[in-house]
Design an enzyme around this catalytic site. Structure first.
Site, PDB file in Angstrom:
ATOM      1  CG  ASP A 144      -1.921   1.124   1.205  1.00  0.00           C
ATOM      2  OD1 ASP A 144      -2.319   1.520   0.096  1.00  0.00           O
ATOM      3  OD2 ASP A 144      -2.301   1.615   2.276  1.00  0.00           O
ATOM      4  CG  HIS A 188      -3.387  -2.523   1.054  1.00  0.00           C
ATOM      5  ND1 HIS A 188      -2.329  -2.916   1.849  1.00  0.00           N
ATOM      6  CD2 HIS A 188      -3.128  -3.040  -0.178  1.00  0.00           C
ATOM      7  CE1 HIS A 188      -1.488  -3.630   1.140  1.00  0.00           C
ATOM      8  NE2 HIS A 188      -1.952  -3.722  -0.095  1.00  0.00           N
ATOM      9  CG  ASP A 210       4.352  -5.397   7.025  1.00  0.00           C
ATOM     10  OD1 ASP A 210       3.684  -5.498   8.070  1.00  0.00           O
ATOM     11  OD2 ASP A 210       4.744  -4.296   6.583  1.00  0.00           O
ATOM     12  CG  ASP A 211       3.369  -7.419  11.872  1.00  0.00           C
ATOM     13  OD1 ASP A 211       2.632  -8.261  11.313  1.00  0.00           O
ATOM     14  OD2 ASP A 211       2.928  -6.508  12.593  1.00  0.00           O
ATOM     15  CG  ASP A 287      -9.476  -5.970  12.840  1.00  0.00           C
ATOM     16  OD1 ASP A 287     -10.083  -4.892  12.689  1.00  0.00           O
ATOM     17  OD2 ASP A 287      -8.423  -6.056  13.505  1.00  0.00           O
ATOM     18  CB  SER A 318      -2.356  -1.481  16.700  1.00  0.00           C
ATOM     19  OG  SER A 318      -1.250  -2.365  16.659  1.00  0.00           O
TER      20      SER A 318
END
Length: 444
Positions: A144, A188, A210-211, A287, A318
């Site tokens: 993104d 995204h 990505d983590d 979510d 977050s």
């Protein structure tokens, strides 16, 4: 002499009359000129106003021209990036990544933005186990934005396909003080899933962030779960995550559960489910939106007792919320489970409710006044009843498990029951006021 003097007097009268006439003409002329000057001044003021109006209009048009030029430059940049992507895809040969002779189980997409170092760690973890099953699980990175480090990092791998989401539309939050990031993330996700389901025509997609790192049996677990997704339409999605998957609360790497609470963090859904969700996808907080009863419509989610993903992202949108307490101590499975040999039919809706009810019924009831102490002095599984949300939060706090609810459902709960290990292998069941009735348990 006297007669001559008299004649001069007579001449003075006409001269006076002429003088008066001239003065009157001068006065009339002056008045006429004054009126003309006033009209000229009015005309000048009108012209000045018109000139100012024209200047303002020209300024606005110049601003519009500048904005259009900037928009043109932005579009040209976007086109250039898209052309570069096409060239990169042609060089890598997408058809070599997806072997048409092998029908993929699911596409795997890593959702990325601006954390190149995190992305590198995630890709390394995935490739460690994906390389041997690449035809079953084609790998994508969806970025993104246009962070150059992330783009460069993603394009440095020949084993994956890179996608880029460029969104220049302004974000308007619904409430003051909200983070724009959550709106960008929701956009995204919708774009990436639309691309994978509708452009690349996958039947299933696994979403990672990505983590994350993955467990050795991550792909075998999802392959086994894919069969359940196709057979049982009461399962909305499959997750690799357990919110109460901290090392002190888990024990059995083979144990799987159904839950009324969407876990997220490494999850798989089907195109039929996406066909339902895509048209009404939310502007933000996707979510939590999936956790609303109006959206999951009574369907459940599969998740393992021991997580098949680990989230190492302390820094992100977050801002590290819950990281040290709930995420850092997560236990990621390190056992290579042979899921192909496992009979998972007990997870089908009609069988699971009986299977789960039997476990709850066998657990010994203990009062919740001092739940931890009571549970510590009993061998075997125990069940603790809570009266309402505040009572649940009090008991959950004693054990250290998640206290959060969404739309009347505690995290990980099935029929209002939250299960976790305490001094393993003992199970603790936190049982809601209506749980026994929902499970069909009588006189327990």
């Amino acid at each position: 002499m006297a007669k001559l003097s008299c004649d001069f007097r007579f001449l003075l009268i006409p001269a006076a009359l002429v003088f008066i006439y001239i003065q009157m003409r001068l006065f009339a002329t002056q008045s006429e000129y004054a009126d003309r000057i006033a009209e000229a001044l009015d005309a000048e003021h009108h012209c000045t106003s018109q000139i100012r109006l024209l200047i303002d209009q020209i300024s606005m048009q110049q601003e519009q021209i500048v904005a259009l030029e900037e928009g043109k430059k932005r579009k040209e940049q976007e086109c250039a990036q898209l052309k570069a992507l096409v060239q990169d895809l042609e060089k890598k040969g997408l058809q070599r990544i997806i072997d048409k002779a092998q029908v993929p189980v699911a596409a795997v997409v890593i959702m990325a933005c601006n954390r190149a170092d995190y992305l590198e760690r995630t890709i390394a973890s995935i490739l460690k186990y994906q390389s041997s099953v690449a035809s079953k699980y084609p790998l994508f990175v969806s970025q993104d934005g246009s962070d150059p480090n992330v783009r460069s990092k993603a394009l440095s791998y020949n084993q994956l396909t890179y996608m880029q989401h460029l969104d220049f539309d302004p974000v308007h939050t619904e409430r003051p003080g909200e983070l724009i990031a959550y709106y960008k993330i929701a956009r995204h996700y919708k774009w990436a899933l639309d691309e994978l389901f509708y452009k690349h025509n996958f039947d299933r997609v696994i979403i990672l962030e990505d983590d994350m790192e993955i467990a050795p049996d991550f792909f075998d677990y999802f392959e086994a779960a894919a069969a359940l997704l196709e057979k049982d339409k009461s399962i909305m999605a499959v997750s690799s995550w357990n919110d109460n998957g901290q090392k002190q609360f888990v024990h059995d790497p083979y144990a799987l559960y159904r839950s009324d609470f969407f876990p997220g963090l490494g999850w798989m859904l089907t195109i039929s489910t996406w066909n339902e969700l895509s048209p009404k996808w939310p502007k933000a907080y996707w979510d939590d939106w999936l956790r609303l009863k109006e959206n999951h419509k009574g369907r459940q989610f599969l998740h393992p007792e021991v997580c098949r993903t680990y989230n190492f992202g302390e820094h992100g949108s977050s801002m590290g919320q819950f990281f040290q307490q709930y995420l850092e101590p997560i236990k990621m499975n390190d056992v290579k489970v042979d899921w192909k040999s496992q009979d998972l039919s007990y997870l089908m809706e009609d069988k699971y409710i009986k299977y789960f009810a039997n476990m709850v019924k066998k657990a010994k009831p203990v009062p919740g006044a001092d739940a931890v102490l009571m549970a510590s002095n009993i061998k075997g599984d125990v069940r603790i009843h809570y009266k309402d949300q505040s009572d649940f939060e009090r008991i959950a706090h004693q054990f250290g498990v998640f206290k959060e609810w969404k739309d009347g459902v505690p995290r990980t709960a099935y029929k209002g029951v939250v299960v976790f290990r305490y001094q393993p292998p003992r199970r603790v069941f936190l049982v809601g006021p209506d749980s026994l009735r929902q499970l069909g348990i009588e006189n327990a």
